[in-house]
Design an enzyme around this catalytic site. Structure first.
Site, short mmCIF file in Angstrom:
data_model
loop_
_atom_site.label_atom_id
_atom_site.label_comp_id
_atom_site.label_asym_id
_atom_site.label_seq_id
_atom_site.Cartn_x
_atom_site.Cartn_y
_atom_site.Cartn_z
N ARG A 87 0.83 -1.23 0.00
CA ARG A 87 0.00 0.00 0.00
C ARG A 87 0.85 1.26 0.00
O ARG A 87 0.49 2.26 0.64
CB ARG A 87 -0.94 0.05 1.21
CG ARG A 87 -2.11 -0.90 1.15
CD ARG A 87 -3.22 -0.39 0.24
NE ARG A 87 -4.11 -1.47 -0.13
CZ ARG A 87 -5.18 -1.83 0.57
NH1 ARG A 87 -5.52 -1.16 1.63
NH2 ARG A 87 -5.91 -2.83 0.17
N TYR B 146 -14.03 -13.42 0.11
CA TYR B 146 -14.71 -12.16 -0.23
C TYR B 146 -16.00 -12.43 -1.02
O TYR B 146 -17.02 -11.78 -0.80
CB TYR B 146 -13.81 -11.26 -1.08
CG TYR B 146 -13.03 -10.26 -0.26
CD1 TYR B 146 -13.68 -9.23 0.42
CD2 TYR B 146 -11.65 -10.32 -0.18
CE1 TYR B 146 -12.97 -8.31 1.18
CE2 TYR B 146 -10.93 -9.40 0.58
CZ TYR B 146 -11.60 -8.40 1.25
OH TYR B 146 -10.91 -7.49 2.00
N ASP C 56 -6.46 -3.68 -7.62
CA ASP C 56 -7.03 -4.31 -6.43
C ASP C 56 -7.20 -5.81 -6.68
O ASP C 56 -7.40 -6.23 -7.83
CB ASP C 56 -8.37 -3.69 -6.06
CG ASP C 56 -8.71 -3.98 -4.60
OD1 ASP C 56 -8.18 -3.30 -3.72
OD2 ASP C 56 -9.47 -4.93 -4.35
N ARG D 202 -3.84 6.24 0.72
CA ARG D 202 -4.45 7.48 1.22
C ARG D 202 -3.58 8.24 2.21
O ARG D 202 -3.91 9.37 2.56
CB ARG D 202 -5.81 7.15 1.87
CG ARG D 202 -6.87 6.85 0.83
CD ARG D 202 -8.11 6.28 1.46
NE ARG D 202 -7.84 4.94 1.97
CZ ARG D 202 -8.76 4.14 2.52
NH1 ARG D 202 -10.00 4.56 2.67
NH2 ARG D 202 -8.43 2.94 2.93
N ARG E 221 -7.62 10.79 -6.22
CA ARG E 221 -8.75 9.87 -6.11
C ARG E 221 -10.05 10.59 -5.77
O ARG E 221 -11.12 10.00 -5.90
CB ARG E 221 -8.45 8.84 -5.00
CG ARG E 221 -7.38 7.81 -5.35
CD ARG E 221 -7.97 6.52 -5.89
NE ARG E 221 -9.01 5.99 -5.06
CZ ARG E 221 -10.30 6.09 -5.30
NH1 ARG E 221 -10.72 6.65 -6.39
NH2 ARG E 221 -11.19 5.59 -4.47
C1 LIG Z 1 -7.51 -7.62 0.98
C2 LIG Z 1 -7.02 -6.77 -0.17
C3 LIG Z 1 -7.80 -5.83 -0.91
N1 LIG Z 1 -6.95 -5.26 -1.85
C4 LIG Z 1 -5.70 -5.77 -1.73
C5 LIG Z 1 -5.73 -6.74 -0.69
C6 LIG Z 1 -4.56 -7.60 -0.30
C7 LIG Z 1 -3.64 -6.93 0.62
C8 LIG Z 1 -4.16 -6.77 2.02
O1 LIG Z 1 -4.24 -7.80 2.72
O2 LIG Z 1 -4.48 -5.63 2.38
C9 LIG Z 1 -4.52 -5.48 -2.54
C10 LIG Z 1 -4.25 -4.09 -2.97
N2 LIG Z 1 -5.08 -3.00 -2.96
C11 LIG Z 1 -4.43 -1.92 -3.47
C12 LIG Z 1 -3.15 -2.34 -3.89
C13 LIG Z 1 -2.25 -1.40 -4.68
C14 LIG Z 1 -0.84 -1.43 -4.58
C15 LIG Z 1 -0.20 -0.98 -3.29
O3 LIG Z 1 -0.03 -1.83 -2.40
O4 LIG Z 1 0.21 0.18 -3.21
C16 LIG Z 1 -3.01 -3.67 -3.54
C17 LIG Z 1 -1.80 -4.58 -3.70
C18 LIG Z 1 -4.97 -0.55 -3.62
C19 LIG Z 1 -6.07 -0.14 -2.74
N3 LIG Z 1 -7.22 -0.83 -2.49
C20 LIG Z 1 -8.03 -0.09 -1.67
C21 LIG Z 1 -7.38 1.13 -1.36
C22 LIG Z 1 -7.94 2.26 -0.49
C23 LIG Z 1 -9.19 2.88 -1.03
C24 LIG Z 1 -9.07 4.05 -1.99
O5 LIG Z 1 -8.04 4.29 -2.62
O6 LIG Z 1 -10.06 4.75 -2.15
C25 LIG Z 1 -6.15 1.12 -2.05
C26 LIG Z 1 -5.11 2.19 -2.08
C27 LIG Z 1 -9.37 -0.53 -1.23
C28 LIG Z 1 -9.43 -1.87 -0.61
N4 LIG Z 1 -9.34 -3.06 -1.29
C29 LIG Z 1 -9.42 -4.09 -0.39
C30 LIG Z 1 -9.57 -3.55 0.91
C31 LIG Z 1 -9.69 -4.33 2.18
C32 LIG Z 1 -9.57 -2.15 0.76
C33 LIG Z 1 -9.62 -1.09 1.86
C34 LIG Z 1 -10.96 -0.52 2.06
C35 LIG Z 1 -10.87 0.72 2.94
O7 LIG Z 1 -9.92 0.88 3.71
O8 LIG Z 1 -11.80 1.53 2.81
C36 LIG Z 1 -9.26 -5.53 -0.77
#
Ligand SMILES: Cc1c2[nH]c(c1CCC(=O)O)Cc1[nH]c(c(CCC(=O)O)c1C)Cc1[nH]c(c(CCC(=O)O)c1C)Cc1[nH]c(c(C)c1CCC(=O)O)C2
Length: 374
Positions: free
Chosen positions: A45, A172, A94, A49, A58
């Site tokens: 990540r 999921y 994602d 954010r 975003r």
């Molecule tokens: C479980 C999982 C997800 N997504 C991902 C996982 C596996 C890693 C982990 O265990 O966290 C993987 C992921 N998601 C994202 C990346 C991008 C690359 C990086 O790591 O920088 C990666 C590698 C961007 C993202 N994916 C997400 C964000 C944040 C939301 C946004 O940008 O608006 C980002 C930067 C959204 C997301 N997507 C997911 C979740 C749980 C969330 C968070 C929701 C929240 O906090 O509101 C599913």
């Protein structure tokens, strides 16, 4: 010609050829267990954010719309690299784009996270999934984002592609979102083991094609996220997670070899799967990613020094004063040793973290490891 190539060849920006020469291969060398002048570092990540420029890019935009825009994904991937000397980039996307490609709706709900309006309820719902997924057609936008980003990175650092692992995606698809107990998904493992294996195999087939497409598009390493290992016990892990993780690595590597493509290092990150560390270290991956619940020295002992390790500072240590971060990093480096090691956090950076402390983490890894490498 493969459909991926056709999509890509229609546009020069998305041509996965003539990429700029790689200038910093420290991350790739460490992944292969080779000697490096210092320990490479990146953060899960790292595009997120906690960065004001990320929040600005975003703002007001739908999350999955952003994932479908190669330009937006490229920009978000590059943002953290403009601030910090990370040794790798990870493509912004994602893990849930895979269930979408299989025909499921997924929305990102503010304050709640990813949500499936119509999750799988019972084995009969497997019929709702596309029996055969045209990965190039459904996920070509990710391949285009990777190709564009490889060009725009100008060879600064390698680009990592990724996928969710079958069990994490299955959970999921059944839970419909985040869950404390994962009891709806675990119910399938105990009540519908056959249907569970069917779904896990279907996911594995799509993931293999998806990862190969990412390599063809320009990904130089791959990480597989099994984020929901922690809710499984050792026996369920051995039956419902590990065989599919192994299958993915073996099939991706075999197919790259068959088509005379370069081998790319593969990383498996099974969060909270400390009980499976020995098995994971013998599952055809080059690197095992670790969360912070594992002691670095014992991780080395348990993996027999045969594979590279990645991790594992507690992300919350980034709340500590910068000097303290330096001390924690030093201990971590001493514990893992400098060979076959990629520094990272044990999970992603949280949105309320101070970018300066992320910078302090990166600097501490570079400075201390440079000193220790001499
Ligand atoms: C479980 C999982 C997800 N997504 C991902 C996982 C596996 C890693 C982990 O265990 O966290 C993987 C992921 N998601 C994202 C990346 C991008 C690359 C990086 O790591 O920088 C990666 C590698 C961007 C993202 N994916 C997400 C964000 C944040 C939301 C946004 O940008 O608006 C980002 C930067 C959204 C997301 N997507 C997911 C979740 C749980 C969330 C968070 C929701 C929240 O906090 O509101 C599913």
């Amino acid at each position: 010609m493969d459909p991926v190539d056709i999509v890509i060849m229609n546009n020069d920006t998305f041509c996965p050829k003539d990429f700029p020469e790689l200038k910093n291969d420290t991350f790739l060398r460490a992944a292969r267990g080779e000697e490096t002048p210092y320990v490479p570092v990146w953060c899960m990540r790292q595009a997120g954010r906690y960065l004001p420029e990320f929040r600005e890019s975003r703002a007001g935009k739908d999350f999955f719309e952003t994932c479908r825009s190669p330009d937006a994904c490229c920009e978000l991937t590059l943002q953290p690299l403009r601030r910090f000397p990370f040794d790798a980039a990870i493509i912004f996307s994602d893990i849930l784009v895979v269930p979408q490609a299989m025909g499921m709706d997924v929305e990102m709900v503010a304050g709640k996270g990813p949500t499936f309006p119509d999750p799988l309820k019972g084995p009969e719902d497997l019929q709702r999934l596309r029996p055969k997924v045209d990965v190039a057609a459904e996920l070509g936008y990710v391949f285009n984002a990777i190709t564009l980003t490889r060009h725009k990175l100008e060879g600064k650092v390698p680009l990592i592609g990724f996928s969710g692992a079958p069990w994490t995606l299955m959970s999921y698809m059944i839970e419909g979102g985040g869950s404390q107990t994962h009891s709806k998904a675990k119910r399938w493992l105990y009540a519908h083991p056959e249907a569970s294996h069917k779904l896990l195999s279907q996911l594995t087939d799509v993931i293999v094609e998806y990862l190969l497409g990412q390599v063809a598009a320009g990904a130089q390493a791959l990480q597989v996220f099994e984020s929901h290992t922690g809710c499984l016990g050792p026996a369920e892990f051995k039956e419902f997670s590990l065989p599919y993780l192994r299958d993915i690595a073996r099939r991706v590597k075999d197919r790259l070899k068959e088509s005379s493509q370069d081998n790319v290092p593969m990383i498996v990150f099974a969060k909270d799967g400390h009980y499976g560390l020995e098995d994971l270290s013998q599952s055809h991956y080059d690197v095992v990613g670790l969360d912070w619940t594992i002691d670095p020295r014992s991780a080395r002992e348990r993996t027999g020094g045969k594979i590279s390790l990645q991790g594992n500072m507690d992300p919350c240590a980034l709340y500590a004063p910068k000097e303290r971060i330096g001390e924690i990093v030093k201990k971590m480096l001493e514990g893992f040793g400098l060979r076959g090691y990629i520094a990272n956090l044990g999970h992603g950076v949280y949105p309320d973290m101070d970018p300066e402390h992320v910078g302090a983490f990166v600097e501490a890894v570079h400075t201390h490891s440079q000193k220790l490498c001499k």
